[in-house]
Design a protein around this motif. Structure first.
Motif, PDB file in Angstrom:
ATOM      1  N   ALA A  83       0.825  -1.207   0.000  1.00  0.00           N
ATOM      2  CA  ALA A  83       0.000   0.000   0.000  1.00  0.00           C
ATOM      3  C   ALA A  83       0.862   1.261   0.000  1.00  0.00           C
ATOM      4  N   ALA A 238      -5.519   0.819  -0.567  1.00  0.00           N
ATOM      5  CA  ALA A 238      -4.405   0.375  -1.407  1.00  0.00           C
ATOM      6  C   ALA A 238      -3.987  -1.044  -1.054  1.00  0.00           C
ATOM      7  N   ALA A 239      -4.027  -1.376   0.242  1.00  0.00           N
ATOM      8  CA  ALA A 239      -3.708  -2.745   0.667  1.00  0.00           C
ATOM      9  C   ALA A 239      -4.708  -3.722   0.062  1.00  0.00           C
TER      10      ALA A 239
END
Length: 409
Positions: A83, A238-239
């Motif tokens: 991320a 994002a992860a």
């Protein structure tokens, strides 16, 4: 164990009195968690939608902006690192772990250097170890980096600072967080074994940590293959994008038709749809998600932690009593250990007993069933006996076998 016989698996069951050690199976799950996972097998769900709902659940108990269930703390570290490397950049998401021509440095104190940085490097990060002593150190000494050592190491290639939570960490986490805020760098915290105590679910977020990684199969007593990642909304998004794969029912999903869960992903920040990201191997089952959330619910209920402490003390008491009065043996039930749950700290006088803790531990392993206590060599003539992997019958066996291993000639 009947299942081993039915599958013709030549594996001998052990008794895990070492605690949350993954090699020995970690902590046992409460029956409610087992039943919740079994129930989850009977329903079909979209995993991205389940993760979106799970995020809302995690937010309530942590105070974070968003959360994600992973397949373990190592996966949380890998996805959290990914991320920080990519953000919402779909091209970078599709490229990982290739980080050529993009910032990819993550700072870690030299004194915290360990094998647990592997998941970060697996995502494509380059680890920069911070703090170099001015002279050679004696064996066993560690150079504790100064906070300015972090500042000196920051460059335009730095994407994050990682920190491994443990009591007495130097520099203190608060100071490292302040550096992160000053230079607008996210802090990734490995808090694998830091929950319980329950208050740590909120503590690190309130301190300003951006991403917190926690094991689900340790003190939380969720599935062994589960973990938590929680923190800033955009980083959790994002992860997630570095882990889950969009709907393939009609082939590759187009951007216009793709509808990621809004509680996880702000679609308008993306220019396209990522495909088969680096975290594909970190995917987690619906059973593990439901199991971990159930374990968290049990632990965070009003009296959940108190009940767990009482349960563990009741299991440890017969072991402690069995060893009372044995010359050269010193017993203490304490919660002053990582995780904050009660364990037995057993110390011996090897001169009085004529044997070392290593020999006692080895005798336990060689018995039937094998018993494992936590007795790393650095402990010397001490070991830890944990009840996180025990039931009442196990506790009785451990008490008798420990007594025999200590007192036999």
């Amino acid at each position: 164990m009947e299942i081993l016989k039915r599958l013709s698996l030549d594996v001998k069951p052990i008794i895990n009195a070492a605690g949350v050690v993954s090699t020995y199976g970690g902590a046992s799950m409460p029956q409610e968690v087992v039943e919740a996972m079994s129930e989850a097998t009977q329903v079909t769900l979209r995993i991205d939608e389940l993760q979106g709902a799970a995020s809302k659940f995690i937010v309530k108990i942590t105070g974070a902006e968003a959360g994600y269930v992973t397949c373990g703390c190592a996966a949380s570290l890998m996805l959290g690192t990914a991320a920080c490397l990519t953000g919402y950049d779909v091209d970078r998401i599709n490229r990982l772990p290739d980080t050529s021509d993009m910032p990819n440095d993550i700072l870690i104190a030299n004194s915290q250097r360990c094998g647990y940085d592997h998941p970060m490097r697996a995502a494509g990060a380059k680890i920069i170890y911070v703090g170099v002593p001015s002279g050679a150190l004696a064996p066993g000494q560690i150079y504790a980096p100064l906070i300015e050592d972090y500042e000196v190491a920051i460059t335009d290639r730095t994407v994050a600072i990682a920190y491994f939570d443990h009591e007495g960490g130097i520099p203190p986490l608060e100071e490292v967080v302040s550096v992160g805020k000053k230079y607008k760098l996210p802090i990734i915290l490995d808090a694998a074994n830091s929950v319980p105590p329950v208050e740590n679910l909120r503590k690190f977020i309130s301190m300003g940590v951006d991403l917190v990684a926690v094991s689900g199969g340790k003190g939380i007593r969720g599935p062994q293959q589960s973990g938590l990642l929680f923190g800033k909304r955009d980083l959790i998004a994002a992860a997630a994008l570095n882990c889950f794969v969009p709907d393939f029912s009609g082939g590759y999903a187009s951007y216009d038709k793709w509808n990621p869960p809004l509680s996880l992903v702000a679609k308008e920040k993306l220019r396209g749809v990522p495909h088969h990201p680096v975290g594909r191997g970190c995917k987690v089952s619906k059973e593990a998600i439901i199991g971990l959330l159930t374990a968290l619910q049990i632990l965070t209920n009003e009296d959940g932690y108190a009940k767990e402490v009482k349960r563990l003390r009741l299991l440890l008491e017969p072991i402690s009593q069995r060893l009372q009065g044995v010359r050269g043996v010193y017993i203490e039930i304490t919660d002053k250990v990582p995780g904050g749950l009660p364990v037995i700290v057993l110390s011996i006088n090897r001169l009085e007993l004529g044997k070392s803790m290593d020999q006692i531990s080895q005798r336990l392993k060689e018995g039937d069933p094998p018993i494992y206590v936590f007795a790393p060599r650095r402990f010397g003539d001490k070991c830890i006996v944990s009840a996180l992997g025990l039931n009442e019958n196990d506790a009785t066996i451990v008490a008798d076998r420990l007594y025999a291993a200590i007192t036999s000639k």
